[in-house]
Design a protein around this motif. Structure first.
Motif, PDB file in Angstrom:
ATOM      1  N   LEU A 308      51.027   9.741  77.103  1.00 17.50           N
ATOM      2  CA  LEU A 308      50.179   9.686  75.916  1.00 17.50           C
ATOM      3  C   LEU A 308      49.866   8.240  75.590  1.00 17.50           C
ATOM      4  N   ARG A 309      48.590   7.905  75.473  1.00 23.22           N
ATOM      5  CA  ARG A 309      48.197   6.520  75.220  1.00 23.22           C
ATOM      6  C   ARG A 309      48.726   6.020  73.883  1.00 23.22           C
ATOM      7  N   ASN A 310      48.815   6.907  72.880  1.00 25.74           N
ATOM      8  CA  ASN A 310      49.275   6.443  71.568  1.00 25.74           C
ATOM      9  C   ASN A 310      50.778   6.232  71.502  1.00 25.74           C
ATOM     10  N   ARG A 311      51.498   6.529  72.597  1.00 20.48           N
ATOM     11  CA  ARG A 311      52.935   6.231  72.667  1.00 20.48           C
ATOM     12  C   ARG A 311      53.245   5.230  73.786  1.00 20.48           C
ATOM     13  N   ALA A 312      52.206   4.687  74.381  1.00 18.99           N
ATOM     14  CA  ALA A 312      52.400   3.815  75.539  1.00 18.99           C
ATOM     15  C   ALA A 312      52.549   2.353  75.124  1.00 18.99           C
ATOM     16  N   ARG A 313      53.453   2.104  74.197  1.00 20.38           N
ATOM     17  CA  ARG A 313      53.783   0.734  73.793  1.00 20.38           C
ATOM     18  C   ARG A 313      55.289   0.543  73.893  1.00 20.38           C
ATOM     19  N   LEU A 314      55.704  -0.683  74.116  1.00 21.40           N
ATOM     20  CA  LEU A 314      57.122  -0.965  74.323  1.00 21.40           C
ATOM     21  C   LEU A 314      57.962  -0.561  73.121  1.00 21.40           C
ATOM     22  N   LYS A 315      57.403  -0.631  71.922  1.00 21.33           N
ATOM     23  CA  LYS A 315      58.178  -0.338  70.714  1.00 21.33           C
ATOM     24  C   LYS A 315      58.753   1.076  70.744  1.00 21.33           C
ATOM     25  N   PHE A 316      58.035   2.032  71.354  1.00 24.38           N
ATOM     26  CA  PHE A 316      58.540   3.407  71.391  1.00 24.38           C
ATOM     27  C   PHE A 316      59.728   3.529  72.347  1.00 24.38           C
ATOM     28  N   LEU A 317      59.712   2.794  73.436  1.00 25.94           N
ATOM     29  CA  LEU A 317      60.852   2.804  74.350  1.00 25.94           C
ATOM     30  C   LEU A 317      62.064   2.157  73.693  1.00 25.94           C
ATOM     31  N   VAL A 318      61.875   1.027  73.016  1.00 22.41           N
ATOM     32  CA  VAL A 318      62.985   0.364  72.326  1.00 22.41           C
ATOM     33  C   VAL A 318      63.565   1.281  71.256  1.00 22.41           C
ATOM     34  N   ALA A 319      62.685   1.977  70.527  1.00 27.10           N
ATOM     35  CA  ALA A 319      63.164   2.900  69.490  1.00 27.10           C
ATOM     36  C   ALA A 319      63.964   4.045  70.101  1.00 27.10           C
ATOM     37  N   GLN A 320      63.540   4.540  71.249  1.00 27.27           N
ATOM     38  CA  GLN A 320      64.247   5.655  71.893  1.00 27.27           C
ATOM     39  C   GLN A 320      65.584   5.215  72.473  1.00 27.27           C
ATOM     40  N   TRP A 321      65.598   4.076  73.139  1.00 28.58           N
ATOM     41  CA  TRP A 321      66.821   3.614  73.802  1.00 28.58           C
ATOM     42  C   TRP A 321      67.807   2.969  72.840  1.00 28.58           C
ATOM     43  N   GLY A 322      67.308   2.238  71.858  1.00 24.02           N
ATOM     44  CA  GLY A 322      68.173   1.378  71.066  1.00 24.02           C
ATOM     45  C   GLY A 322      68.303   0.031  71.750  1.00 24.02           C
ATOM     46  N   ILE A 323      68.608  -1.006  70.969  1.00 24.44           N
ATOM     47  CA  ILE A 323      68.585  -2.363  71.512  1.00 24.44           C
ATOM     48  C   ILE A 323      69.747  -2.612  72.478  1.00 24.44           C
ATOM     49  N   GLU A 324      70.887  -1.933  72.274  1.00 26.69           N
ATOM     50  CA  GLU A 324      72.029  -2.147  73.172  1.00 26.69           C
ATOM     51  C   GLU A 324      71.716  -1.660  74.582  1.00 26.69           C
ATOM     52  N   LYS A 325      71.139  -0.459  74.685  1.00 24.31           N
ATOM     53  CA  LYS A 325      70.793   0.055  76.008  1.00 24.31           C
ATOM     54  C   LYS A 325      69.696  -0.790  76.627  1.00 24.31           C
ATOM     55  N   PHE A 326      68.737  -1.215  75.824  1.00 25.35           N
ATOM     56  CA  PHE A 326      67.647  -2.015  76.363  1.00 25.35           C
ATOM     57  C   PHE A 326      68.189  -3.290  77.012  1.00 25.35           C
ATOM     58  N   ARG A 327      69.079  -3.963  76.298  1.00 23.48           N
ATOM     59  CA  ARG A 327      69.646  -5.196  76.861  1.00 23.48           C
ATOM     60  C   ARG A 327      70.467  -4.893  78.107  1.00 23.48           C
ATOM     61  N   GLU A 328      71.201  -3.803  78.103  1.00 22.78           N
ATOM     62  CA  GLU A 328      72.018  -3.448  79.271  1.00 22.78           C
ATOM     63  C   GLU A 328      71.138  -3.218  80.499  1.00 22.78           C
ATOM     64  N   VAL A 329      70.047  -2.467  80.334  1.00 20.89           N
ATOM     65  CA  VAL A 329      69.142  -2.215  81.464  1.00 20.89           C
ATOM     66  C   VAL A 329      68.498  -3.519  81.924  1.00 20.89           C
ATOM     67  N   LEU A 330      68.108  -4.351  80.978  1.00 20.41           N
ATOM     68  CA  LEU A 330      67.505  -5.638  81.321  1.00 20.41           C
ATOM     69  C   LEU A 330      68.456  -6.471  82.178  1.00 20.41           C
ATOM     70  N   GLU A 331      69.697  -6.560  81.758  1.00 18.66           N
ATOM     71  CA  GLU A 331      70.663  -7.415  82.454  1.00 18.66           C
ATOM     72  C   GLU A 331      71.092  -6.834  83.798  1.00 18.66           C
ATOM     73  N   THR A 332      71.261  -5.526  83.877  1.00 20.20           N
ATOM     74  CA  THR A 332      71.806  -4.921  85.100  1.00 20.20           C
ATOM     75  C   THR A 332      70.742  -4.631  86.147  1.00 20.20           C
ATOM     76  N   GLU A 333      69.495  -4.372  85.722  1.00 17.14           N
ATOM     77  CA  GLU A 333      68.457  -3.985  86.680  1.00 17.14           C
ATOM     78  C   GLU A 333      67.409  -5.068  86.930  1.00 17.14           C
ATOM     79  N   TYR A 334      67.283  -6.043  86.019  1.00 14.31           N
ATOM     80  CA  TYR A 334      66.117  -6.926  86.115  1.00 14.31           C
ATOM     81  C   TYR A 334      66.435  -8.423  86.082  1.00 14.31           C
ATOM     82  N   LEU A 335      67.635  -8.808  85.676  1.00 19.00           N
ATOM     83  CA  LEU A 335      67.966 -10.231  85.614  1.00 19.00           C
ATOM     84  C   LEU A 335      69.015 -10.578  86.663  1.00 19.00           C
ATOM     85  N   ASP A 336      69.025 -11.832  87.058  1.00 20.74           N
ATOM     86  CA  ASP A 336      69.989 -12.282  88.055  1.00 20.74           C
ATOM     87  C   ASP A 336      71.385 -12.480  87.473  1.00 20.74           C
ATOM     88  N   ALA A 337      71.458 -12.676  86.160  1.00 24.73           N
ATOM     89  CA  ALA A 337      72.747 -12.898  85.508  1.00 24.73           C
ATOM     90  C   ALA A 337      72.663 -12.407  84.071  1.00 24.73           C
TER      91      ALA A 337
END
Length: 574
Positions: A308-337
């Motif tokens: 859905l185009r009206n839900r295709a913004r990052l804010k909806f993913l952050v709201a669904q995951w919560g900031i703790e999960k978002f940071r965890e995915v960022l660090e474990t899947e996308y950053l070198d450290a």
């Protein structure tokens, strides 16, 4: 025990339900959100199909080879929208279609055979020669239209497809571009307009912006995001890039052990579902800002909602995951450290804009001036460039508040430069009304708008200055043509959201829903929407005068307009 009881009771409940003639429906399977990493890449709507079949930037060569030679009628619908957005082009609204037709007609019926063109100024950086170039393009190809935007761009209107290749050539020769100005891509990178020169700077973010623009934006992997991706990076203590409402933002932060760096926020945005960005709780050194930026953009690409185009913004993913999960995915899947935990930077309680005269850290000055609602003409841009060059100014800056800054002013040039800029129609000492007025494009050019905004905002400022004079406190007034909040209605002291309303005589006319007391900065909030309170466009001036007059009578010592609004009786706000 409890589980057994519930399981045992289920057959009896089903039997009772069936006996009553009602069959319990099985729970519906959860619909796919179109997240690439979870659901696969099968397109779930027309935009996703078009993007996968042929990327947006592919249309650039067709503009040069075909459309500019054969005219508007030669452009197929799927290039016209959405692919032209990747080129910084939108069709503008037909001039003969009123706001009552918005939402009633298809986009293809609302559009004219002319374009809005968006010129990128990443970090708000522009030279006098570049400004002159845009002014000449405006004069020669855009009916002398030019609007500074709250994303530090300049937008032109009335662009003909036949002229686009010549415009691109002229821009590129002068180091400018329209590419990735719109579309499902990283938009222009907001930056502090006084990066590297301000006396109150924590850290200069310019190297990070340059790295992202030069080495990340050209990569095809970032050219098909679920929707737009808005970035802001500032090391200024004023927090001058509206970090609370960006998809990703970095603001200056001093770590007690590691020194100056940045705090990172994700998931902000306005429109019809406003959300404030949330801090990752991390301190990011300057050299890791591009890496973190790319990691967050890749999360959006891979996990963002695409169905859905009206839900295709990052804010909806952050709201669904919560900031703790978002940071965890960022660090474990996308950053070198992993990221370093860091202190939370308190909101800056002072003004964020850069109007007026300010001392630089090298002893020279910078001056911020205001074009009313960011509106200018091509001839005016050329005249401004002339003034800058006359005083030896080589660096200009646009801002998220639609201001124009002149850097590196010698002390003896301050007064004569200010006088010369006033003569071009800029305001070096604007009233609080002129300083704080914000407007979107509105009905004049936008296919989503219900009402006229920009011309009305200019008239409103003139009216308020004549009838009220000035205020001794800041006041931000926003006029938005539709609910999408391009003019940031929800975070204005007085926000007007355009819609068709009924006047006292029963006529359907242009008007606004009123929203009061929003703010960014100290105690960011959406304010209060007056239930059912609307004003017609003709009543806007009288309404603001009435509201400001009551504020001046009822305020306590030192009370800001927003503070009064949040405590005032509703009758006093009508």
């Amino acid at each position: 025990m409890t589980t057994t009881t519930i399981r045992d009771a289920a057959p009896a409940q089903r039997a009772a339900t069936q006996a009553a003639g009602v069959e319990k429906r099985p729970a519906r399977a959860k619909k796919s959100e179109g997240q690439w990493k979870l659901d696969g890449r099968e397109p779930l709507n027309g935009d996703e199909r078009i993007k996968q079949e042929d990327g947006g930037l592919s249309a650039r060569q067709r503009v040069i080879d075909i459309y500019s030679k054969q005219g508007f009628s030669s452009i197929p619908a799927e290039d016209l929208a959405p692919r032209f957005k990747w080129l910084g082009l939108y069709t503008q609204r037909r001039q003969d279609l009123g706001g009552e037709l918005t939402g009633q007609l298809e986009n293809s019926e609302l559009q004219d055979e002319f374009f809005m063109m968006r010129v990128r100024f990443d970090g708000g950086r522009v030279t006098p020669q570049q400004l002159r170039t845009v002014g000449e393009i405006s004069r020669d190809y855009a009916r002398s239209t030019a609007d500074f935007t709250d994303r530090q761009n300049i937008q032109l209107h009335w662009i003909r497809i036949e002229d686009v290749p010549a415009i691109w050539d002229k821009l590129e020769v002068n180091g400018l571009s329209t590419l990735l100005g719109c579309g499902d891509v990283p938009r222009v990178i907001l930056g502090s307009p006084v990066a590297g020169v301000a006396a109150d700077e924590i850290i200069d973010a310019t190297p990070a912006i340059d790295e992202i623009v030069a080495n990340y934006l050209p990569r095809e992997e970032f050219h098909n995001l679920p929707r737009k991706f808005k970035t802001a990076i500032s090391g200024n203590a004023r927090q001058d890039v509206t970090h609370e409402i960006q998809d990703i933002s970095f603001i200056g932060s001093v770590h007690p052990e590691f020194g100056p760096g940045f705090e990172c926020y994700v998931g902000g945005g306005l429109s019809t579902n406003p959300m404030l960005a949330r801090s990752l709780g991390a301190w990011v050194p300057l050299e890791r800002v591009p890496e973190v930026w790319a990691g967050v953009a890749r999360i959006f690409r891979d996990y963002g909602f695409r169905r859905l185009r009206n839900r295709a913004r990052l804010k909806f993913l952050v709201a669904q995951w919560g900031i703790e999960k978002f940071r965890e995915v960022l660090e474990t899947e996308y950053l070198d450290a992993p990221l370093i935990d860091g202190p939370h930077v308190p909101e800056n309680p002072g003004a964020r804009d850069h109007l007026g005269l300010h001392k630089q850290k090298d002893g020279r000055f910078y001056l911020g001036v205001k074009p009313t609602v960011g509106h200018a003409t091509g001839e005016q841009l050329i005249a401004i460039a002339d003034v800058a060059e006359r005083f030896g100014i080589e660096r200009l800056r646009t801002t998220p508040d639609k201001e124009l800054l002149f850097l590196d002013i010698e002390p003896g040039d301050v007064e004569p430069l200010s006088a010369a800029l006033d003569e071009t129609g800029l305001y070096s000492k604007p009233s609080e009304f002129r300083r704080g007025i914000v407007s979107c494009t509105g009905l004049e050019f936008c296919k989503l708008a219900h009402v006229t905004t920009k011309a009305r905002a200019i008239e409103l400022v003139d009216d308020l200055e004549e009838r009220v004079g000035d205020l001794d406190v800041p006041i931000r007034i926003s006029l938005n043509g539709c609910p999408n909040s391009c003019a940031r209605t929800q975070v204005a002291d007085i926000g007007f959201k355009g819609q068709t309303v009924t006047d006292d005589e029963g006529n359907r006319v242009e008007g606004f829903q009123v929203h009061l007391g929003g703010a960014l900065g100290l105690h960011p909030d959406w304010g209060r929407k007056l239930r059912g309170h609307k004003v017609t466009s003709a009543e806007v001036g009288n309404y603001v005068v009435r509201l400001v007059t009551k504020y001046k009578k009822q305020r306590t010592e030192g009370e800001q307009f927003r503070e009064w609004v949040l405590r005032a009786e509703e009758a006093d706000l009508q």
